[in-house]
Design an enzyme around this catalytic site. Structure first.
Site, PDB file in Angstrom:
ATOM      1  N   ASP A   1       0.175   5.176   0.606  1.00  0.00           N
ATOM      2  CA  ASP A   1      -0.707   6.458   1.798  1.00  0.00           C
ATOM      3  C   ASP A   1      -0.532   5.488   3.173  1.00  0.00           C
ATOM      4  O   ASP A   1      -1.474   4.760   3.056  1.00  0.00           O
ATOM      5  CB  ASP A   1      -1.099   7.105   1.913  1.00  0.00           C
TER       6      ASP A   1
ATOM      7  N   CYS B   1     -11.774  -3.009  -8.788  1.00  0.00           N
ATOM      8  CA  CYS B   1      -9.884  -2.104  -8.165  1.00  0.00           C
ATOM      9  C   CYS B   1      -9.682  -1.675  -6.599  1.00  0.00           C
ATOM     10  O   CYS B   1      -8.876  -1.709  -6.372  1.00  0.00           O
ATOM     11  CB  CYS B   1      -9.598  -2.186  -9.859  1.00  0.00           C
ATOM     12  N   ARG B   2     -11.000  -1.100  -6.440  1.00  0.00           N
ATOM     13  CA  ARG B   2     -10.681  -0.538  -5.260  1.00  0.00           C
ATOM     14  C   ARG B   2     -10.902  -1.501  -3.688  1.00  0.00           C
ATOM     15  O   ARG B   2     -11.703  -2.449  -3.932  1.00  0.00           O
ATOM     16  CB  ARG B   2     -11.716   0.018  -4.682  1.00  0.00           C
TER      17      ARG B   2
ATOM     18  N   GLN C   1      -6.234   5.870  -4.776  1.00  0.00           N
ATOM     19  CA  GLN C   1      -6.367   6.923  -5.079  1.00  0.00           C
ATOM     20  C   GLN C   1      -7.667   7.786  -5.606  1.00  0.00           C
ATOM     21  O   GLN C   1      -8.130   8.244  -7.375  1.00  0.00           O
ATOM     22  CB  GLN C   1      -5.120   7.261  -6.441  1.00  0.00           C
ATOM     23  N   SER C   2      -8.276   7.838  -4.559  1.00  0.00           N
ATOM     24  CA  SER C   2     -10.217   8.382  -5.155  1.00  0.00           C
ATOM     25  C   SER C   2      -9.636  10.073  -5.138  1.00  0.00           C
ATOM     26  O   SER C   2     -10.745  10.712  -6.017  1.00  0.00           O
ATOM     27  CB  SER C   2     -10.789   7.752  -3.557  1.00  0.00           C
TER      28      SER C   2
ATOM     29  N   CYS D   1     -15.985  -0.283  -7.811  1.00  0.00           N
ATOM     30  CA  CYS D   1     -15.507  -0.951  -8.760  1.00  0.00           C
ATOM     31  C   CYS D   1     -15.082  -1.893  -8.173  1.00  0.00           C
ATOM     32  O   CYS D   1     -14.901  -2.320  -6.726  1.00  0.00           O
ATOM     33  CB  CYS D   1     -14.727  -0.298  -9.877  1.00  0.00           C
TER      34      CYS D   1
ATOM     35  N   ASP E   1       1.004  -1.069   0.039  1.00  0.00           N
ATOM     36  CA  ASP E   1      -0.465   0.131  -0.025  1.00  0.00           C
ATOM     37  C   ASP E   1       1.039   1.179  -0.184  1.00  0.00           C
ATOM     38  O   ASP E   1       1.865   0.658   0.408  1.00  0.00           O
ATOM     39  CB  ASP E   1      -0.725  -0.011   0.969  1.00  0.00           C
TER      40      ASP E   1
END
Length: 188
Positions: A32, A128-129, A74-75, A126, A30
């Site tokens: 952040d 992928c999140r 990366q919202s 989705c 990950d």
């Protein structure tokens, strides 16, 4: 979305297929809160602060034959705070920094989506999140990764849930030296 490092292969053209069919080990990181201090919507290298031991943890993974793959939600892209190019720019900058100690990240996989986004092209639910496994699934298919011999290092419960759902061993970072966590948790 993914970005891979394009490095020349030391193999001849005829050897590529044989190598691609070998299952590899990987450590998914990950970003952040795991590799860098988590500030809201980090998208500029000048705001990036490495977590203690993060660079060394990546080098340890490199030196022990694991792929080092960055997997990050990366919202901020979906929310209109920054474009996708900023995500790739920070990743490229990270690799430039890592080069100074002989380390590297092999690929970037990121999710620019969010169901409450303000940019229509990215506003959706989705797989992928994270904790969805879409990014992990894509990387495993591309690099022929042996999930049972691979790890996911993250700082949130959603990272650990993603690891479990993807069949990876999760290593939870709760502070201190990331290098110490990775060295103690990864079988070499």
């Amino acid at each position: 979305m993914n970005t891979e490092n394009k490095k020349p292969s030391p193999l001849g053209k005829g050897d590529r297929k044989a190598v691609d069919e070998v299952f590899r080990r990987a450590v998914f990181f990950d970003r952040d809160g795991t590799l860098n201090v988590d500030i809201a919507y980090l998208h500029r290298p000048e705001d990036f602060i490495w977590i203690p031991g993060a660079k060394e943890a990546i080098k340890y993974v490199n030196d022990h034959g694991y792929l080092a793959i960055l997997v990050t939600n990366q919202s901020g892209v979906a929310r209109g705070y920054y474009p996708e190019s900023d995500v790739r720019h920070v990743y490229d900058w990270m690799n430039e920094e890592l080069q100074s100690i002989g380390a590297h990240l092999d690929a970037l996989y990121y999710c620019p989506h969010h169901p409450q986004g303000s940019v229509p092209a990215y506003t959706r639910t989705c797989n992928c999140r994270k904790p969805g496994t879409g990014l992990i699934d894509e990387a495993c298919a591309r690099f022929h990764i042996d999930r049972a011999a691979s790890y996911f290092v993250g700082d949130r419960e959603s990272d650990m849930l993603c690891a479990r759902n993807a069949g990876l061993t999760g290593l939870r970072y709760d502070g201190g030296s990331l290098y110490d966590l990775v060295q103690a948790g990864i079988s070499c």
